[in-house]
Write a protein that holds these residues in place. Structure first.
Motif, PDB file in Angstrom:
ATOM      1  N   PHE A   1       0.558  -1.511  -0.169  1.00 37.19           N
ATOM      2  CA  PHE A   1      -0.297   0.401   0.198  1.00 37.19           C
ATOM      3  C   PHE A   1       0.636   1.113   0.284  1.00 37.19           C
ATOM      4  CE2 PHE A   1      -3.432  -2.321   2.678  1.00 37.19           C
ATOM      5  CZ  PHE A   1      -3.867  -2.925   1.207  1.00 37.19           C
ATOM      6  N   PHE A   2       1.985   1.019  -0.365  1.00 36.60           N
ATOM      7  CA  PHE A   2       2.846   2.339  -0.361  1.00 36.60           C
ATOM      8  C   PHE A   2       2.241   3.764  -1.331  1.00 36.60           C
ATOM      9  CE2 PHE A   2       6.680   4.849  -1.663  1.00 36.60           C
ATOM     10  CZ  PHE A   2       7.235   5.165  -0.932  1.00 36.60           C
ATOM     11  N   ASN A   3       2.233   2.950  -2.285  1.00 39.35           N
ATOM     12  CA  ASN A   3       1.044   3.900  -3.689  1.00 39.35           C
ATOM     13  C   ASN A   3       0.053   3.970  -3.823  1.00 39.35           C
ATOM     14  OD1 ASN A   3       0.613   1.510  -4.002  1.00 39.35           O
ATOM     15  ND2 ASN A   3       1.177   1.807  -6.286  1.00 39.35           N
ATOM     16  N   LEU A   4      -0.615   3.959  -2.104  1.00 38.16           N
ATOM     17  CA  LEU A   4      -2.079   3.973  -2.367  1.00 38.16           C
ATOM     18  C   LEU A   4      -2.760   5.469  -2.742  1.00 38.16           C
ATOM     19  CD1 LEU A   4      -4.766   2.625  -1.962  1.00 38.16           C
ATOM     20  CD2 LEU A   4      -4.653   3.915   0.945  1.00 38.16           C
ATOM     21  N   GLU A   5      -1.861   5.918  -2.456  1.00 33.83           N
ATOM     22  CA  GLU A   5      -2.518   7.782  -2.827  1.00 33.83           C
ATOM     23  C   GLU A   5      -2.312   8.215  -4.338  1.00 33.83           C
ATOM     24  OE1 GLU A   5      -1.436  12.771  -2.562  1.00 33.83           O
ATOM     25  OE2 GLU A   5      -1.531  11.203  -1.138  1.00 33.83           O
ATOM     26  N   GLU A   6      -0.585   7.438  -5.221  1.00 32.74           N
ATOM     27  CA  GLU A   6      -1.032   7.764  -6.659  1.00 32.74           C
ATOM     28  C   GLU A   6      -2.046   6.384  -7.362  1.00 32.74           C
ATOM     29  OE1 GLU A   6       2.538   5.929  -9.920  1.00 32.74           O
ATOM     30  OE2 GLU A   6       2.952   6.314  -7.592  1.00 32.74           O
ATOM     31  N   ALA A   7      -2.032   5.021  -6.904  1.00 31.79           N
ATOM     32  CA  ALA A   7      -2.968   4.300  -6.753  1.00 31.79           C
ATOM     33  C   ALA A   7      -4.678   4.544  -7.032  1.00 31.79           C
ATOM     34  CB  ALA A   7      -3.269   3.072  -6.351  1.00 31.79           C
ATOM     35  N   VAL A   8      -5.273   5.893  -6.334  1.00 26.33           N
ATOM     36  CA  VAL A   8      -6.488   6.281  -6.095  1.00 26.33           C
ATOM     37  C   VAL A   8      -6.913   6.986  -6.908  1.00 26.33           C
ATOM     38  CG1 VAL A   8      -7.833   7.395  -5.016  1.00 26.33           C
ATOM     39  CG2 VAL A   8      -6.775   5.876  -3.440  1.00 26.33           C
ATOM     40  N   ASN A   9      -5.348   7.616  -7.156  1.00 25.19           N
ATOM     41  CA  ASN A   9      -5.705   9.294  -8.052  1.00 25.19           C
ATOM     42  C   ASN A   9      -5.824   8.406  -9.588  1.00 25.19           C
ATOM     43  OD1 ASN A   9      -5.069  11.474  -6.869  1.00 25.19           O
ATOM     44  ND2 ASN A   9      -3.750  11.065  -6.948  1.00 25.19           N
ATOM     45  N   TYR A  10      -5.359   6.980 -10.387  1.00 27.84           N
ATOM     46  CA  TYR A  10      -5.304   6.051 -11.080  1.00 27.84           C
ATOM     47  C   TYR A  10      -6.543   5.694 -11.275  1.00 27.84           C
ATOM     48  CZ  TYR A  10      -4.080   2.841 -15.064  1.00 27.84           C
ATOM     49  OH  TYR A  10      -4.762   1.493 -16.031  1.00 27.84           O
ATOM     50  N   GLY A  11      -7.333   4.960 -10.345  1.00 28.87           N
ATOM     51  CA  GLY A  11      -8.873   5.299  -9.885  1.00 28.87           C
ATOM     52  C   GLY A  11      -9.544   5.684 -10.558  1.00 28.87           C
ATOM     53  N   GLN A  12      -9.564   7.071  -9.583  1.00 30.93           N
ATOM     54  CA  GLN A  12     -10.377   8.461 -10.525  1.00 30.93           C
ATOM     55  C   GLN A  12     -10.494   9.069 -11.719  1.00 30.93           C
ATOM     56  OE1 GLN A  12     -11.797  10.596  -6.766  1.00 30.93           O
ATOM     57  NE2 GLN A  12      -9.618  11.224  -6.483  1.00 30.93           N
ATOM     58  N   THR A  13      -8.999   8.533 -11.945  1.00 31.79           N
ATOM     59  CA  THR A  13      -8.843   9.041 -13.777  1.00 31.79           C
ATOM     60  C   THR A  13      -9.914   7.978 -14.680  1.00 31.79           C
ATOM     61  OG1 THR A  13      -6.918   9.673 -13.006  1.00 31.79           O
ATOM     62  CG2 THR A  13      -7.367   9.481 -16.033  1.00 31.79           C
ATOM     63  N   ALA A  14      -9.861   6.410 -13.762  1.00 27.79           N
ATOM     64  CA  ALA A  14     -10.659   5.597 -14.706  1.00 27.79           C
ATOM     65  C   ALA A  14     -11.790   5.406 -14.212  1.00 27.79           C
ATOM     66  CB  ALA A  14     -10.391   4.087 -13.819  1.00 27.79           C
ATOM     67  N   SER A  15     -12.319   6.073 -13.681  1.00 24.52           N
ATOM     68  CA  SER A  15     -14.078   6.406 -13.130  1.00 24.52           C
ATOM     69  C   SER A  15     -14.700   7.306 -13.396  1.00 24.52           C
ATOM     70  CB  SER A  15     -14.446   6.248 -11.746  1.00 24.52           C
ATOM     71  OG  SER A  15     -13.718   7.061 -10.894  1.00 24.52           O
ATOM     72  N   SER A  16     -13.318   8.457 -14.161  1.00 25.53           N
ATOM     73  CA  SER A  16     -13.975   9.869 -14.407  1.00 25.53           C
ATOM     74  C   SER A  16     -14.411   9.321 -15.501  1.00 25.53           C
ATOM     75  CB  SER A  16     -13.462  10.887 -14.362  1.00 25.53           C
ATOM     76  OG  SER A  16     -11.661  10.428 -15.595  1.00 25.53           O
TER      77      SER A  16
END
Length: 315
Positions: free
Chosen positions: A269-284
């Protein structure tokens, strides 16, 4: 390194009724269109993970009907391993009826069907255990029985596989299941159902994070719709803003977020924030298309959006 993701969850055939506005109680209105597409929270999350490059396997059940065959084919065509998608001949495949208005908001009615036939015995088959054991992440939701999820999460914990629980649709969750959950991902409604805390501001978000930490959940993401995602860890709490886009259909947006995000997430989970931003791009990107599974973007489409500097104010 490619993430290995197993999804335990629901498989539904979605039928969407397109309306100008939502009907009032007792009111009959005309639908302007009707469309059908592959769906189910579990299936959507698996396809999102696969389209973002993860090696993805599925544990689930369909009926012995045409819808079941359609769904197995849809998953396989999206590079999801269906070796552990079982057929229950005497039960219908899960389905969902979706009412979608012109603003992109929806109301959903779900028939569980074969999804409800998954049991701990299903999970404890040698082939299923091997699939979980050889994964980096195991994702589950609440459209399949919690007893089966607990059995799967126990196997995952035994083999060092990280578990992600999406407690949707909202219902009570056992303390034991939470104890085996490494990352919890509810939306605002689901969070309130679990904590009793209504999220209205920064203070209530902080109270919610502390409440979940007290329950043993130390990695938490609360999806807040157009307001973004609240990320809570022991040493970090922040709201990551959403991308402002014109939503056409929000069905499956949360599933797209979870699957895509997990495809990028590191097991520590070290890159959780980066992964969240990626997921938000996908959902947008997903909310700008019709249907749950058809609108899930690929890694290439997400990369293009990120290269364009998609932000919360200029998308």
């Amino acid at each position: 390194m490619t993430n290995r993701i197993t999804v335990l969850g629901s498989i539904n055939l979605d039928t969407t009724y397109h309306v100008n506005r939502m009907p009032q109680p007792g009111e009959t209105i005309a639908a302007s269109n009707k469309t059908s597409a592959a769906g189910g929270k579990g299936a959507n999350q698996a396809v999102a993970a696969a389209r973002s490059g993860a090696s993805t396997a599925f544990i689930g059940m369909v009926g012995g009907d045409d819808a079941g065959q359609f769904m197995r084919t849809a998953l396989a065509e999206n590079n999801v391993d269906i070796s552990n998608v079982f057929i229950q001949k005497d039960i219908g495949t899960g389905s969902a009826a979706i009412i979608l208005n012109q603003q992109g908001q929806n109301s959903i009615m779900v028939y569980g069907g074969a999804n409800h036939e998954i049991t701990p015995a299903t999970i404890n088959q040698p082939a299923v255990i091997d699939t979980i054991r050889n994964s980096d992440f195991l994702i589950a939701q609440f459209e399949t029985p919690q007893a089966a999820t607990l059995a799967a999460f126990k196997i995952a914990r035994e083999h060092g596989v990280k578990t992600i629980l999406n407690p949707a649709p909202a219902k009570e969750v056992s303390a034991e299941l939470l104890a085996y959950t490494d990352l919890l991902v509810p939306n605002e409604t689901e969070s309130e159902a679990l904590t009793g805390i209504t999220i209205t501001d920064a203070k209530s978000l902080a109270q919610t994070g502390a409440h979940f930490a007290h329950l043993g959940v130390h990695n938490l993401l609360i999806t807040l719709g157009s307001k973004g995602v609240y990320l809570y860890q022991e040493k970090q709490a922040t709201v990551l803003p959403a991308y402002k886009v014109q939503a056409i259909d929000t069905t499956g947006a949360g599933d797209t977020f979870i699957g895509s995000m997990t495809a990028q997430l590191k097991p520590d989970f070290f890159n959780l924030e980066e992964a969240v931003n990626y997921g938000q791009t996908a959902s947008s990107l997903a909310v700008q298309g019709l249907g749950a599974m058809p609108s899930i973007p690929t890694a290439a489409q997400i990369a293009v959006a990120q290269a364009k500097n998609l932000t919360s104010t200029d998308a």
